[in-house]
Motif scaffolding. Structure first.
Motif, short mmCIF file in Angstrom:
data_model
loop_
_atom_site.label_atom_id
_atom_site.label_comp_id
_atom_site.label_asym_id
_atom_site.label_seq_id
_atom_site.Cartn_x
_atom_site.Cartn_y
_atom_site.Cartn_z
N GLN A 9 -11.23 -5.38 -0.20
CA GLN A 9 -12.08 -4.25 -0.60
C GLN A 9 -11.25 -3.03 -0.99
O GLN A 9 -11.51 -2.39 -2.02
CB GLN A 9 -13.04 -3.88 0.55
N SER A 10 -10.24 -2.70 -0.19
CA SER A 10 -9.43 -1.53 -0.50
C SER A 10 -8.56 -1.75 -1.74
O SER A 10 -8.33 -0.82 -2.52
CB SER A 10 -8.55 -1.15 0.70
N GLY A 37 0.81 -1.21 0.00
CA GLY A 37 0.00 0.00 0.00
C GLY A 37 0.84 1.26 0.00
O GLY A 37 0.51 2.25 -0.67
N VAL A 80 -7.57 6.70 -2.78
CA VAL A 80 -7.87 5.26 -2.74
C VAL A 80 -6.61 4.46 -2.44
O VAL A 80 -6.67 3.41 -1.78
CB VAL A 80 -8.54 4.77 -4.04
N ARG A 120 -5.12 0.19 5.35
CA ARG A 120 -5.64 -1.14 5.67
C ARG A 120 -5.71 -1.96 4.39
O ARG A 120 -6.59 -1.75 3.56
CB ARG A 120 -7.02 -1.04 6.31
N GLU A 121 -4.77 -2.88 4.24
CA GLU A 121 -4.72 -3.71 3.04
C GLU A 121 -5.76 -4.82 3.16
O GLU A 121 -5.57 -5.82 3.87
CB GLU A 121 -3.32 -4.29 2.86
N THR A 122 -6.87 -4.65 2.46
CA THR A 122 -7.95 -5.62 2.46
C THR A 122 -8.37 -5.86 1.01
O THR A 122 -8.06 -5.04 0.12
CB THR A 122 -9.17 -5.11 3.25
N LEU A 153 -6.03 4.78 1.35
CA LEU A 153 -6.94 3.90 2.09
C LEU A 153 -6.45 2.45 2.02
O LEU A 153 -6.58 1.70 2.99
CB LEU A 153 -8.35 4.01 1.53
N PHE A 154 -5.88 2.08 0.89
CA PHE A 154 -5.30 0.74 0.75
C PHE A 154 -4.10 0.58 1.66
O PHE A 154 -3.91 -0.46 2.30
CB PHE A 154 -4.92 0.52 -0.71
N ARG A 204 -10.78 -1.35 -4.71
CA ARG A 204 -11.09 0.06 -4.91
C ARG A 204 -9.99 0.74 -5.73
O ARG A 204 -10.28 1.52 -6.64
CB ARG A 204 -11.24 0.75 -3.55
#
Length: 310
Positions: free
Chosen positions: A281-282, A229, A270, A277-279, A273-274, A285
């Motif tokens: 969803q992110s 990220g 974006v 928190r590396e998920t 945000l990744f 995005r």
């Protein structure tokens, strides 16, 4: 009474079905969605370099030649990675690992389309575009693809051929490399990193299963460090001033600059945000935003450039 019965129609239908399946498999070898996006950027680069499309025949020749080279790159990439693809869930059903096509025929297809594409560009476009297309093919297949097994630095190498399609359009229209071509290359080069990193993170287990090193080694050893990220944020940040180069070099006006700044800030957000928190969803995005960012930015650049040329 008709002499054509089930015994004659069934083989005919079966043959047509087989041909349709083989055509679909060969089409899959070319990675059509990626190829179409690349050819769209070629068209935009051609339009920017030529201040519009005054020579439609030249554009069509360019798209045909570059499209053949792009098809060759994808086919040869899949031929090289046929064993790796068989180990990964997302690629196991490709034509080669699934056994629907033979290794030799795919190699022949890749070489033939590559040679035909470069030759077409030499004959109908110009030597510069042909040479850069050949460089794109060689970097992708002879450098980027083999490096994927050894180092995540392959992403930086792969970003070079990935950034060349609009440059090819520019040189096809102008026959030269200049600041406009450099601006297009720089934008696409930096844009790819958050895009690629999000994909690599989403499919990290699959890539690991296939033995491909697509993420930085530190990210693999220390997943909680959010290195992927952070890298995405770094490149998204660098992209913001680079995306303003067309305005600095008077290829576009203030409206483009404002749009580029807004789009760049969105890409930064974006990515941030990744990084936080590396998920899944992110990461998705970032991936989805990247697919909106690039065509919108290049379309706005082309529109603004043509408006200024009027």
């Amino acid at each position: 009474m008709s002499s054509i019965g089930p015994s004659t129609t069934r083989p005919f239908i079966a043959e047509r079905t087989t041909l349709a399946v083989r055509f679909a498999d060969y089409l899959e070898l070319t990675k059509p969605r990626i190829a179409v996006m690349a050819l769209v950027t070629v068209t935009l680069g051609f339009t920017l370099g030529g201040h519009g499309i005054s020579n439609a025949a030249l554009l069509l020749h360019s798209l045909l030649g570059i499209g053949l080279v792009a098809a060759a790159s994808s086919a040869l990439n899949q031929w090289q990675e046929r064993d790796t693809d068989a180990l990964m869930h997302r690629t196991a059903d490709r034509p080669l690992p699934s056994g629907r096509l033979l290794s030799g025929e795919v190699l022949l297809f890749g070489l033939a389309t590559g040679i035909a594409g470069v030759a077409w560009l030499v004959l109908w476009v110009n030597l510069l575009t042909a040479g850069l297309s050949l460089l794109t093919l060689l970097l992708y297949t002879a450098v980027y693809t083999p490096l994927k097994r050894y180092t995540s630095f392959c992403t930086a190498i792969g970003a070079i051929p990935g950034a060349l399609p609009p440059v090819l359009g520019w040189t096809a229209a102008t026959g030269r490399l200049d600041l406009g071509a450099l601006a297009l290359f720089s934008i696409l080069f930096l844009w790819q990193f958050p895009h690629f990193l999000a994909i690599a993170w989403l499919y990290r287990d699959d890539y690991r299963r296939g033995g491909l090193k697509m993420l930085p080694a530190a990210a693999e050893k220390h997943p909680a460090a959010r290195i992927t990220g952070i890298l995405a944020v770094t490149y998204a940040t660098a992209l913001i001033p680079v995306s303003l180069l067309p305005r600095v070099w008077e290829l576009a006006g203030p409206r483009y600059a404002a749009a580029a700044l807004a789009l760049g800030l969105g890409y930064f957000v974006v990515s941030l945000l990744f990084a936080r928190r590396e998920t899944p969803q992110s990461a998705r995005r970032v991936l989805y935003y990247s697919l909106i960012y690039l065509p919108l930015l290049l379309t706005l650049l082309t529109w603004e450039h043509l408006r200024l040329m009027q």
